[in-house]
Design a protein around this motif. Structure first.
Motif, PDB file in Angstrom:
ATOM      1  N   THR A  93       8.125 -15.881  27.715  1.00 47.05           N
ATOM      2  CA  THR A  93       8.666 -14.518  27.650  1.00 47.05           C
ATOM      3  C   THR A  93       8.444 -13.760  28.955  1.00 47.05           C
ATOM      4  OG1 THR A  93       6.577 -13.700  26.704  1.00 47.05           O
ATOM      5  CG2 THR A  93       8.314 -14.391  25.149  1.00 47.05           C
ATOM      6  N   ILE A  94       8.011 -14.460  29.992  1.00 48.59           N
ATOM      7  CA  ILE A  94       7.752 -13.822  31.284  1.00 48.59           C
ATOM      8  C   ILE A  94       9.057 -13.389  31.934  1.00 48.59           C
ATOM      9  CG2 ILE A  94       6.871 -14.213  33.619  1.00 48.59           C
ATOM     10  CD1 ILE A  94       4.851 -16.169  32.353  1.00 48.59           C
ATOM     11  N   ASN A  95       9.092 -12.154  32.368  1.00 46.66           N
ATOM     12  CA  ASN A  95      10.248 -11.630  33.095  1.00 46.66           C
ATOM     13  C   ASN A  95      10.038 -11.927  34.579  1.00 46.66           C
ATOM     14  OD1 ASN A  95      12.281 -10.210  34.315  1.00 46.66           O
ATOM     15  ND2 ASN A  95      11.807  -8.237  33.359  1.00 46.66           N
ATOM     16  N   LEU A  96      10.753 -12.909  35.092  1.00 47.58           N
ATOM     17  CA  LEU A  96      10.536 -13.341  36.475  1.00 47.58           C
ATOM     18  C   LEU A  96      10.834 -12.245  37.487  1.00 47.58           C
ATOM     19  CD1 LEU A  96      11.930 -16.993  36.371  1.00 47.58           C
ATOM     20  CD2 LEU A  96       9.565 -16.215  36.131  1.00 47.58           C
ATOM     21  N   ASP A  97      11.638 -11.271  37.098  1.00 46.76           N
ATOM     22  CA  ASP A  97      11.929 -10.156  38.013  1.00 46.76           C
ATOM     23  C   ASP A  97      10.703  -9.276  38.247  1.00 46.76           C
ATOM     24  OD1 ASP A  97      14.551 -10.944  38.305  1.00 46.76           O
ATOM     25  OD2 ASP A  97      15.266  -9.700  36.642  1.00 46.76           O
ATOM     26  N   GLU A  98       9.725  -9.365  37.340  1.00 52.50           N
ATOM     27  CA  GLU A  98       8.501  -8.560  37.460  1.00 52.50           C
ATOM     28  C   GLU A  98       7.373  -9.337  38.145  1.00 52.50           C
ATOM     29  OE1 GLU A  98       8.277  -5.423  36.850  1.00 52.50           O
ATOM     30  OE2 GLU A  98      10.315  -5.268  36.051  1.00 52.50           O
ATOM     31  N   TYR A 108       1.939  -9.765  38.397  1.00 54.76           N
ATOM     32  CA  TYR A 108       2.939  -9.571  37.343  1.00 54.76           C
ATOM     33  C   TYR A 108       2.802  -8.159  36.782  1.00 54.76           C
ATOM     34  CZ  TYR A 108       5.800 -10.446  33.190  1.00 54.76           C
ATOM     35  OH  TYR A 108       6.781 -10.398  32.232  1.00 54.76           O
ATOM     36  N   GLU A 110       4.158  -4.962  34.111  1.00 57.61           N
ATOM     37  CA  GLU A 110       4.829  -4.506  32.901  1.00 57.61           C
ATOM     38  C   GLU A 110       4.832  -2.986  32.922  1.00 57.61           C
ATOM     39  OE1 GLU A 110       3.007  -6.163  29.430  1.00 57.61           O
ATOM     40  OE2 GLU A 110       3.982  -8.125  29.669  1.00 57.61           O
ATOM     41  N   LYS A 280       8.714 -19.022  42.227  1.00 58.25           N
ATOM     42  CA  LYS A 280       8.690 -18.584  40.835  1.00 58.25           C
ATOM     43  C   LYS A 280       8.746 -19.809  39.939  1.00 58.25           C
ATOM     44  CE  LYS A 280      10.601 -13.981  41.562  1.00 58.25           C
ATOM     45  NZ  LYS A 280      11.608 -12.967  41.158  1.00 58.25           N
TER      46      LYS A 280
END
Length: 325
Positions: A93-98, A108, A110, A280
């Motif tokens: 569920t990791i948002n690679l854009d963050e 990372y 949030e 990434k």
């Protein structure tokens, strides 16, 4: 004239015989089909366990997503290849854009806030470490190698720097996890490795997981022919032994071995530490820690060191003892 009549009679008899043979053949086929149907076992019928041995094939429909979703990967021989997605293994569920890099460290975020922590993993190969300097270099956690099994003779051996490293890191205020470099070939050997780790940790408090690090050596190692099933057995045996002793178990693996060698549905209940040296990560499934470099530089450690990012810091849920409190 008589000869012609005999020929006609013989031909008639042959034709009748051919018709009879054809009818008998059809009857035999029909009887065999009906009998086979009567003896067929429905898919949901109970059968003896010693007959149904193809577990992977039987589970295939529930393992893979029925919508045909695929994971694309690169292969040195075939170029782009794909593997189907497991339906019952949690996806990342990791948002690679963050995910960002700054001064050699990965972070990372949030909601605009950094939620990750930075760590290293070390062994006797890093030599003498100045843990106070490591702490001042914004390193939050460290995984210390407890030991290893030799890939030739299979001898369980403690890391010569384990005690010095774990005590130095804890005294410096760095949170600690540990790992064991395995070359186990069966569950019994994996249990023996877990026991060696548990014994070594008896006097220490750690807050990060106890990690099973099984790797392919490619150098005439004793593990060269370990099967997929045997590797999964080793992972489960080690992790369950660790969990029974009050620690949080974790499996370490690189992307290629994880996708092609690990039976992921069997280890999906354990935390996963991913090794993938890239800007990434490309790994599809869930992972808690990402080892993103093996050429990191950290003050207090001479030479290269592995760098890691933990996306959800561990907060002391692992077994605690009297020492270092």
């Amino acid at each position: 004239m008589a000869d012609n009549k005999r020929r006609i009679r013989f031909k008639s008899i042959a034709l009748v015989e051919a018709v009879i043979i054809l009818i008998l053949t059809l009857l035999l086929i029909w009887a065999a089909f009906i009998r086979g149907r009567d003896k067929a076992v429905p898919a949901n019928a109970s059968v003896k366990k010693d007959i149904r041995r193809r577990a992977v094939i039987e589970k295939e429909e529930t393992f893979y997503q029925l919508d045909g979703k695929k994971i694309l990967m690169n292969d040195g021989t075939y170029g782009e290849v794909f593997v189907p997605v497991y339906a019952d293994v949690p996806a990342s569920t990791i948002n690679l854009d963050e995910l960002t890099m700054r001064n050699g460290y990965a972070y990372y975020k949030e909601n605009g806030e950094v939620v990750s922590t930075t760590g290293v993993d070390v062994s006797e190969f890093q030599g003498e470490i100045d843990w106070e300097q490591v702490k001042q270099a914004d390193i939050d956690f460290a995984f210390i190698r407890v030991g290893y099994r030799t890939y030739g003779d299979g001898i369980v051996t403690y890391d010569s720097a384990f005690q010095r490293n774990i005590e130095g890191a804890l005294d410096a205020g760095i949170k600690v996890g540990v790992y064991f470099y395995s070359q186990a070939t069966d569950a019994d050997e994996a249990i023996a490795e877990a026991d060696a780790v548990i014994d070594a940790l008896a006097d220490y408090k750690i807050t990060y997981p106890v990690v099973y690090d099984w790797e392919i050596v490619h150098d005439a190692a004793r593990t060269d022919n370990v099967s997929v099933e045997a590797l999964a057995d080793c992972c489960v045996a080690f992790c369950e032994r660790v969990k029974d002793s009050g620690y949080t178990p974790m499996v370490y693996q690189n992307t290629g071995t994880a996708m092609h060698k690990l039976d992921l549905p069997r280890i999906k209940d354990y935390d996963f530490w991913l090794a993938e040296y890239a800007e990434k990560p490309s790994y599809y499934y869930d992972f808690k820690i990402w080892q993103y470099s093996n050429t990191g530089r950290v003050p207090g450690i001479e030479g290269d060191v592995d760098l890691n990012i933990c996306f959800r810091p561990y907060d002391g849920k692992i077994k605690e003892t009297e020492k270092n409190t």
